[in-house]
Scaffold this active site. Structure first.
Site, PDB file in Angstrom:
ATOM      1  N   GLU A  53     -41.745 -42.855  12.787  1.00 55.73           N
ATOM      2  CA  GLU A  53     -43.219 -42.258  13.044  1.00 55.73           C
ATOM      3  C   GLU A  53     -43.202 -40.945  13.585  1.00 55.73           C
ATOM      4  O   GLU A  53     -43.943 -40.071  13.300  1.00 55.73           O
ATOM      5  CB  GLU A  53     -44.082 -43.288  14.043  1.00 55.73           C
ATOM      6  CG  GLU A  53     -45.755 -42.603  14.093  1.00 55.73           C
ATOM      7  CD  GLU A  53     -46.227 -43.784  14.992  1.00 55.73           C
ATOM      8  OE1 GLU A  53     -47.018 -43.218  15.926  1.00 55.73           O
ATOM      9  OE2 GLU A  53     -46.272 -44.892  15.042  1.00 55.73           O
ATOM     10  N   ASP A  54     -42.115 -40.459  14.352  1.00 58.67           N
ATOM     11  CA  ASP A  54     -42.223 -39.179  15.012  1.00 58.67           C
ATOM     12  C   ASP A  54     -40.999 -38.313  14.620  1.00 58.67           C
ATOM     13  O   ASP A  54     -41.068 -37.361  15.371  1.00 58.67           O
ATOM     14  CB  ASP A  54     -42.203 -39.305  16.672  1.00 58.67           C
ATOM     15  CG  ASP A  54     -43.605 -39.838  17.141  1.00 58.67           C
ATOM     16  OD1 ASP A  54     -44.423 -39.874  16.143  1.00 58.67           O
ATOM     17  OD2 ASP A  54     -43.547 -40.547  18.118  1.00 58.67           O
TER      18      ASP A  54
END
Length: 157
Positions: A53-54
């Protein structure tokens, strides 16, 4: 640990001081020390839970390095940023509800650490997310202790 440190290098928590990797390390420690889960693959998923996600990491990166199960658990813990926000949130929580127990342990630990690390401004949002987890994971016997820890933390402050 080294992989997560490398992938989150240069990222910081909301305070702009704490290296971001301290969060996944704390999530892993909660899973291990407070939930009593000592399965190396689950601990790896906890440590890697924000990498897809990051960071620039994708499913195949994780599958190649840590195995398809770890990658699949991390994928359950990943919001699809290509979707509109309302649909993204709905699908994310539905995936968690249906997801494997291993991912649920990681998500509860993630929420627990976010609550513990939140300031007065961020706490209401962290509490709202934690309550959502209590709702969707209610009745899962293996999650009794983690959910109680989450309830206790919501009740603080």
């Amino acid at each position: 640990r080294a992989f997560a440190e490398r992938k989150h290098e240069g990222q910081f928590r909301k305070d702009r001081v704490t290296p971001y990797v301290e969060h996944p390390k704390a999530v892993m420690a909660i899973v291990r020390d407070e939930f009593g889960v000592d399965v190396p693959e689950v601990l790896a998923a906890a440590l890697l839970h924000d990498t897809i996600e990051d960071t620039t990491t994708d499913f195949d990166d994780l599958a190649g390095r840590f195995g398809r199960r770890v990658a699949a658990w991390v994928a359950v813990l990943t919001k699809d940023k290509r979707l509109p926000e309302a649909r993204r949130e709905r699908e994310y929580f539905e995936g968690l509800r249906r997801g494997p127990l291993q991912a649920k342990f990681c998500k509860i630990a993630d929420s627990l650490h976010n609550l513990r690390d939140s300031d007065a401004e961020k706490r209401p949002k962290a509490v709202k997310k934690a309550r959502k987890l209590l709702s969707i994971f209610k009745g899962v016997p293996a999650l009794r202790r983690p959910l109680q820890l989450l309830r206790d933390e919501i009740g603080r402050r």
